[in-house]
Design an enzyme around this catalytic site. Structure first.
Site, PDB file in Angstrom:
ATOM      1  N   GLY A 158      21.551  68.039  35.780  1.00 34.71           N
ATOM      2  CA  GLY A 158      22.146  68.995  34.848  1.00 34.71           C
ATOM      3  C   GLY A 158      22.338  68.370  33.484  1.00 34.71           C
ATOM      4  O   GLY A 158      21.862  68.885  32.481  1.00 34.71           O
TER       5      GLY A 158
ATOM      6  N   ILE B 139      25.347  68.012  41.526  1.00 31.74           N
ATOM      7  CA  ILE B 139      24.190  68.079  40.619  1.00 31.74           C
ATOM      8  C   ILE B 139      23.284  66.858  40.762  1.00 31.74           C
ATOM      9  O   ILE B 139      22.440  66.599  39.912  1.00 31.74           O
ATOM     10  CB  ILE B 139      24.647  68.287  39.156  1.00 31.74           C
ATOM     11  CG1 ILE B 139      25.516  67.133  38.651  1.00 31.74           C
ATOM     12  CG2 ILE B 139      25.406  69.602  39.025  1.00 31.74           C
ATOM     13  CD1 ILE B 139      25.860  67.215  37.152  1.00 31.74           C
TER      14      ILE B 139
ATOM     15  N   ILE C 218      36.304  52.828  42.647  1.00 27.26           N
ATOM     16  CA  ILE C 218      34.971  53.405  42.847  1.00 27.26           C
ATOM     17  C   ILE C 218      34.873  53.876  44.299  1.00 27.26           C
ATOM     18  O   ILE C 218      34.980  53.090  45.239  1.00 27.26           O
ATOM     19  CB  ILE C 218      33.876  52.366  42.509  1.00 27.26           C
ATOM     20  CG1 ILE C 218      33.971  51.976  41.024  1.00 27.26           C
ATOM     21  CG2 ILE C 218      32.490  52.906  42.842  1.00 27.26           C
ATOM     22  CD1 ILE C 218      33.832  53.114  40.020  1.00 27.26           C
ATOM     23  N   LEU C 219      34.694  55.189  44.479  1.00 29.05           N
ATOM     24  CA  LEU C 219      34.749  55.759  45.825  1.00 29.05           C
ATOM     25  C   LEU C 219      33.484  55.458  46.624  1.00 29.05           C
ATOM     26  O   LEU C 219      33.537  55.291  47.836  1.00 29.05           O
ATOM     27  CB  LEU C 219      34.986  57.275  45.749  1.00 29.05           C
ATOM     28  CG  LEU C 219      36.205  57.707  44.915  1.00 29.05           C
ATOM     29  CD1 LEU C 219      36.468  59.186  45.096  1.00 29.05           C
ATOM     30  CD2 LEU C 219      37.446  56.911  45.267  1.00 29.05           C
TER      31      LEU C 219
ATOM     32  N   LYS D  14      27.440  52.966  45.721  1.00 27.53           N
ATOM     33  CA  LYS D  14      26.010  53.265  45.664  1.00 27.53           C
ATOM     34  C   LYS D  14      25.738  54.455  44.732  1.00 27.53           C
ATOM     35  O   LYS D  14      24.890  54.369  43.839  1.00 27.53           O
ATOM     36  CB  LYS D  14      25.498  53.563  47.074  1.00 27.53           C
ATOM     37  CG  LYS D  14      24.002  53.540  47.204  1.00 27.53           C
ATOM     38  CD  LYS D  14      23.624  53.576  48.683  1.00 27.53           C
ATOM     39  CE  LYS D  14      22.118  53.488  48.844  1.00 27.53           C
ATOM     40  NZ  LYS D  14      21.756  53.457  50.267  1.00 27.53           N
ATOM     41  N   THR D  15      26.460  55.558  44.961  1.00 26.43           N
ATOM     42  CA  THR D  15      26.231  56.726  44.100  1.00 26.43           C
ATOM     43  C   THR D  15      26.779  56.474  42.691  1.00 26.43           C
ATOM     44  O   THR D  15      26.220  56.954  41.709  1.00 26.43           O
ATOM     45  CB  THR D  15      26.848  58.004  44.710  1.00 26.43           C
ATOM     46  OG1 THR D  15      28.213  57.756  45.017  1.00 26.43           O
ATOM     47  CG2 THR D  15      26.121  58.422  45.970  1.00 26.43           C
TER      48      THR D  15
ATOM     49  N   GLN E  19      24.829  56.590  39.038  1.00 28.49           N
ATOM     50  CA  GLN E  19      25.257  57.331  37.842  1.00 28.49           C
ATOM     51  C   GLN E  19      25.212  56.457  36.596  1.00 28.49           C
ATOM     52  O   GLN E  19      24.745  56.873  35.538  1.00 28.49           O
ATOM     53  CB  GLN E  19      26.682  57.864  38.026  1.00 28.49           C
ATOM     54  CG  GLN E  19      26.762  59.092  38.892  1.00 28.49           C
ATOM     55  CD  GLN E  19      25.842  60.165  38.387  1.00 28.49           C
ATOM     56  OE1 GLN E  19      25.990  60.665  37.288  1.00 28.49           O
ATOM     57  NE2 GLN E  19      24.840  60.493  39.180  1.00 28.49           N
TER      58      GLN E  19
ATOM     59  N   GLY F 123      35.961  59.627  36.890  1.00 34.33           N
ATOM     60  CA  GLY F 123      34.563  60.054  37.005  1.00 34.33           C
ATOM     61  C   GLY F 123      33.653  59.030  36.338  1.00 34.33           C
ATOM     62  O   GLY F 123      34.083  58.279  35.463  1.00 34.33           O
TER      63      GLY F 123
ATOM     64  N   GLU G 237      29.440  60.013  32.770  1.00 34.74           N
ATOM     65  CA  GLU G 237      29.123  59.937  31.345  1.00 34.74           C
ATOM     66  C   GLU G 237      29.345  58.584  30.691  1.00 34.74           C
ATOM     67  O   GLU G 237      28.702  58.257  29.697  1.00 34.74           O
ATOM     68  CB  GLU G 237      29.916  61.031  30.617  1.00 34.74           C
ATOM     69  CG  GLU G 237      29.442  62.370  31.143  1.00 34.74           C
ATOM     70  CD  GLU G 237      30.180  63.579  30.639  1.00 34.74           C
ATOM     71  OE1 GLU G 237      31.335  63.741  31.033  1.00 34.74           O
ATOM     72  OE2 GLU G 237      29.602  64.347  29.869  1.00 34.74           O
TER      73      GLU G 237
END
Ligand code: MOS
Length: 692
Positions: A236, A463, A583-584, A587-588, A592, A656, A659
């Protein structure tokens, strides 16, 4: 063992790599018709005539929608708070005006996509053309204005005095180019009207709840009458936050022909009628004492917008807070052009603004003869300079330490072009990153089954960031189940209202709601023996937001190699540290940040959408012309998370990470290029021609 904090594989990974993940355009339904748009080939004027006779006679054609021949549609209230925000406030076909090249002038609905496309080419549109302006030509900004005349420009202290006090000064103007999101998955919609006058829409959206709200408002429906579905989204980056004309056209077309329809916005249209990051011009003034203490930060930014919307690329925003400085001032102006409406693109405002601010900091370091990291350390802010509030969690100097150590910054020689390897000149550049740590209201529901299995529901969406996975992890820990026993149901606006996947706020918003729903379910379970129980959670940010300033921080060091003999510039290394709380899923999260850095390299060296000054056409409207970095452009990325949980954030104390990764990258690159070549490039993307 707790699953939160583990780098487990993606919940939906197997579906994606086996091609079974269903994206909006994959939706099949009986009687599906197809829509092809007729787009304006001029950028300003009035439509004198639309001749549809040949198109209407063409094989398979069911309808040709256009101004005056289209189901009724209203303007959306266009507010973030009421979840009615749209990308472009003017609904398609509203009037007979042309505001930009690529605007929908008509839409053909036919049995097949090929028939719709062929018939669209037969529609003859006559437009009385008017003069256009499609770029911020240097120093010429007709129509430049303040977006909100009521709000005074930001200022603190005494900027004039701050400037006067400086022993070293920088006064420079920077430019950033128009960028297009170009997500792999094109904007697509399958719309169908079902019994009871209800609308069901499969849409590639970053906000199922917002798309529902905007469509309901535009079509005169209650929001309960609209269901928006987005099971999987192929990227997105801000381009799918709000409703664009294609989605509205699909809903109108389905209504007109009383059949389900599919509309896919093709690659050529991505940068016209589906948003982009607008170009900016930014003047930055910095002053500092000879010890390197800032006495003024002044940032005056101008950004392009369209003739129909006042989108603001708020490039000056971060300059209010990033460094400690008693005197600061910012202005933000917009210039309406004959272009499609811009929108948020990964770190909107900050990515553009930090290119200017962090380049200027480097120029100031050069003027002071000071190490660029040392200058930033000297001006580290303990409080948010705008609100005066302390930070909830800030470890920026630890980011500096981490990057400097892993990069080997101590070995840097300050002299321009003084570091060499064979035929290549080595340049080392540095920049700071920052982005707000937002959190919004969210609800969630969990069904807990007797056999030790759970299903979590939330009207948010994934997304490509890891939302499915993180929800499964958080719920598994809260319910003390293995992750494999948690099913995640998202991407449906009928579920309990969850957050937008934007502004890096989704995770911090839904995590507390999922945890609350799980607790509620466990409590109800204790109440007695049942086959299943349902727990509900509803959470919101609270008083902590008035006591603290919430931001994420980071730092990047970049090494470039410039080979003057063959005119080749390449990025050789990027070392990054990120301070974004707990950081939850490493890897993801790593994925990001890496994606953000790659996009930052694109911003610094490749990405630019150019409008033809004669007709307003986008010249770089394909992935052959709009350059993005390829694998060969990307060096090893060394990324470290500092992992200080933010105990004021809620949930597990995570911010988050969508960004923060892009922030500052383009500046670190430009600073490295200066260190290698002595050329201070103030306009991105940097081109090899600039260095010859
Ligand atoms: Mo982001 S630009 O809020 O998708």
């Amino acid at each position: 063992m707790a699953s939160v904090g583990q780098g487990i594989d993606r919940y939906e990974g197997r579906l994606k790599v086996t091609g079974r993940a269903d994206y909006a355009a994959d939706r099949r339904c009986e009687g599906l018709a197809h829509v092809a748009g007729v787009f304006s080939q001029v950028a300003s004027g009035r439509v004198v005539a639309i001749d549809c006779a040949a198109a209407e006679r063409a094989p398979g054609v069911l309808a040709v929608l256009r101004h005056g021949h289209c189901p009724k549609v209203k303007r959306s209230p266009n507010a973030f708070g009421s979840a009615t925000k749209v990308g472009e406030v003017r609904p398609p076909f509203e009037d007979d005006r042309v505001y930009y090249f690529g605007q929908y002038l008509a839409a053909v609905v036919a049995e097949t996509w090929e028939q719709a496309k062929a018939a669209a080419a037969l529609v003859r549109v006559t437009v009385a053309r008017e003069p256009i302006q499609v770029a911020l030509d240097d120093g010429q900004w007709p129509g430049e204005r303040k977006p909100d005349p009521e709000t005074p420009d930001y200022s603190r202290g005494d900027p004039e005095q701050g400037w006067a006090k400086g022993d070293a000064k920088v006064d420079a103007t920077y430019a950033t180019a128009t960028e297009v999101h170009n997500a792999m998955e094109l904007h697509s919609t399958v719309a169908r009207w079902v019994e009871g006058g209800k609308l069901e829409v499969h849409d590639s959206t970053q906000w199922v709840v917002g798309t529902r709200g905007a469509l309901a408002a535009m079509l005169g429906l209650r929001k309960e009458q609209v269901t928006v579905l987005a099971h999987h989204i192929g990227g997105g980056f801000g381009g799918k936050l709000f409703v664009w004309p294609g989605t509205v056209v699909a809903a109108l077309a389905a209504k007109a022909v009383k059949r389900p329809v599919k509309l896919v916005t093709d690659r050529h249209q991505e940068g016209t009628t589906a948003g982009h990051r607008p170009e900016t011009r930014q003047r930055v003034r910095l002053a500092a004492t000879k010890e390197g203490v800032l006495t003024l930060v002044r940032h005056d930014a101008i950004a392009a917008t369209s003739k129909v919307d006042d989108f603001i690329e708020d490039a000056a925003e971060t300059s209010k807070t990033l460094y400690r400085c008693p005197h600061a001032a910012t202005t933000q102006r917009i210039v309406p052009l004959h272009i499609g409406t811009p929108t948020s693109m990964r770190a909107p405002g900050a990515a553009s603004g930090l290119f200017a601010l962090e380049s200027a900091m480097d120029e100031l370091a050069v003027a002071l003869g000071m190490d660029p990291i040392e200058l930033r350390r000297k001006n580290d802010a303990q409080r948010d300079g705008e609100s005066g509030l302390p930070y909830s969690s800030k470890h920026l100097t630890a980011c500096f330490d981490s990057v400097a150590k892993r990069f080997g910054w101590a070995k840097r020689k300050a002299g321009i072009g003084s570091m060499r390897a064979g035929t290549e000149i080595i340049g080392w550049g540095f920049a700071t990153a920052t982005w707000p740590a937002l959190r919004k209201n969210s609800r969630a529901k969990v069904e807990l089954f007797r056999e030790g299995r759970a299903k979590v529901y939330c009207a948010t969406q994934d997304i490509g960031t890891g939302t499915y996975t993180v929800i499964a992890q958080v719920a598994a820990d809260a319910l003390r189940l293995p992750v494999s026993k948690v099913e995640v149901a998202i991407g449906n606006s009928d579920y309990p209202e969850g957050p937008i996947s934007g502004g890096s706020m989704a995770t911090a918003s839904f995590v507390p709601a999922v945890m609350a729903a799980c607790e509620d379910a466990l409590k109800k379970l204790k109440g007695g023996r049942r086959e299943s129980v349902v727990g509900e959670g509803e959470t919101a940010p609270g008083a902590e937001r008035k006591k603290f300033s919430f931001r994420s921080f980071g730092a990047h060091a970049v090494e470039v190699r410039w080979d003057p003999g063959i005119g080749r510039l390449r990025v050789a290394r990027v070392v990054t540290a990120i301070d974004a709380g707990k950081i939850l899923n490493p890897k993801t999260a790593h994925n990001q940040i890496a994606g953000g850095i790659v996009m930052g390299i694109g911003m610094g060296l490749r990405e630019e959408s150019v409008y033809d000054s004669r007709d307003g056409r986008t010249l770089s409207d394909s992935l052959a012309e709009y350059l993005v970095p390829v694998n060969a452009d990307i060096p090893p990325l060394d990324i470290e998370f500092l992992e200080f949980p933010d105990r004021h954030m809620g949930g597990h104390g995570g911010h988050g990470v969508g960004e923060i990764g892009i922030c500052g990258v383009a500046a670190a690159l430009a600073n490295a290029v200066y260190h290698a070549t002595g050329q201070r490039i103030r306009e991105i993307p940097i081109k090899v021609e600039d260095l010859l």
